[in-house]
Motif scaffolding. Structure first.
Motif, PDB file in Angstrom:
ATOM      1  N   ASP A  27       0.761  -1.113   0.077  1.00 34.71           N
ATOM      2  CA  ASP A  27       0.098  -0.115   0.234  1.00 34.71           C
ATOM      3  C   ASP A  27       0.786   1.191   0.000  1.00 34.71           C
ATOM      4  O   ASP A  27       0.716   2.233  -0.825  1.00 34.71           O
ATOM      5  CB  ASP A  27      -0.915   0.157   1.273  1.00 34.71           C
ATOM      6  CG  ASP A  27      -2.270  -0.484   1.000  1.00 34.71           C
ATOM      7  OD1 ASP A  27      -2.822  -0.638  -0.117  1.00 34.71           O
ATOM      8  OD2 ASP A  27      -3.136  -0.926   2.093  1.00 34.71           O
ATOM      9  N   ALA A  31       1.580   3.695  -3.574  1.00 38.73           N
ATOM     10  CA  ALA A  31       1.062   4.894  -3.654  1.00 38.73           C
ATOM     11  C   ALA A  31       2.029   6.075  -3.940  1.00 38.73           C
ATOM     12  O   ALA A  31       1.989   6.901  -4.589  1.00 38.73           O
ATOM     13  CB  ALA A  31       0.635   5.299  -2.140  1.00 38.73           C
ATOM     14  N   THR A  39      -7.778   4.635  -9.024  1.00 35.14           N
ATOM     15  CA  THR A  39      -8.109   4.028  -7.766  1.00 35.14           C
ATOM     16  C   THR A  39      -8.806   2.511  -7.638  1.00 35.14           C
ATOM     17  O   THR A  39      -8.541   1.499  -7.320  1.00 35.14           O
ATOM     18  CB  THR A  39      -8.937   4.821  -7.040  1.00 35.14           C
ATOM     19  OG1 THR A  39      -8.339   6.310  -6.870  1.00 35.14           O
ATOM     20  CG2 THR A  39      -9.395   4.548  -5.721  1.00 35.14           C
ATOM     21  N   ASP A  40      -9.688   2.425  -8.851  1.00 39.20           N
ATOM     22  CA  ASP A  40     -10.430   1.095  -8.967  1.00 39.20           C
ATOM     23  C   ASP A  40      -9.142   0.235  -9.497  1.00 39.20           C
ATOM     24  O   ASP A  40      -9.073  -1.217  -9.137  1.00 39.20           O
ATOM     25  CB  ASP A  40     -11.564   0.971  -9.950  1.00 39.20           C
ATOM     26  CG  ASP A  40     -11.152   1.610 -11.443  1.00 39.20           C
ATOM     27  OD1 ASP A  40     -10.164   2.279 -11.492  1.00 39.20           O
ATOM     28  OD2 ASP A  40     -11.925   1.151 -12.578  1.00 39.20           O
TER      29      ASP A  40
END
Length: 154
Positions: A27, A31, A39-40
């Motif tokens: 994560d 990022a 995002t999806d």
């Protein structure tokens, strides 16, 4: 288990008990390296990381004082993913993980997003060479295939 240059860090094989820690590392690192991804798509990859990628890849975990701080996941001689907690960047840990796998498998290949301004320069410094550019259709992002000299083709 292999100790890296710092006596408190080591590289070991992945176990299922590492999953939550590795998803947390992914994560944070994702990022930083992939802010351009939708995002999806990121949510889809996160689920696939837990359910498909980690259980099926040959994954090595870098830990510091017993806590996972990074991992490298291999599919044959291709790096499927190399992620390091950004708090630990710049200390040679990424190189140590790639060195570890090169010691087992020999020259490697990797696919890296063209816009990944963390990973792409890392692989270039390591000695990976550009092979080709292509559209990664699931994400819509351009990707570079890179390989170390002498790496077997797909």
């Amino acid at each position: 288990m292999k100790r890296t240059t710092e006596s408190k860090t080591m590289i070991r094989e992945y176990t299922t008990s590492d999953t939550d820690a590795l998803i947390g590392i992914w994560d944070k690192a994702n990022a930083l390296a992939h802010p351009f991804l939708a995002t999806d798509f990121v949510a889809f990859v996160k689920d696939a990381m837990r359910d498909t990628y980690l259980p099926n890849a040959e994954t090595w975990v870098l830990e510091d004082d017993g806590n996972p701080i990074g991992f490298i996941a291999m599919i044959g001689n291709e790096i499927g993913g190399l992620f390091l907690d950004p708090d630990h960047h710049g200390r040679g840990h990424g190189r140590a993980m790639v060195d570890h796998v090169v010691g087992i498998k020999g020259p490697l290949r990797v696919e890296v997003f063209k816009e990944n301004n963390v990973g792409r320069p890392f692989y270039e410094r390591y000695g990976f060479e550009f092979v080709e550019e292509f559209l990664h259709e699931p994400s819509g992002a351009m990707t570079f295939k890179m390989s170390m000299p002498g790496a077997a083709s797909a």
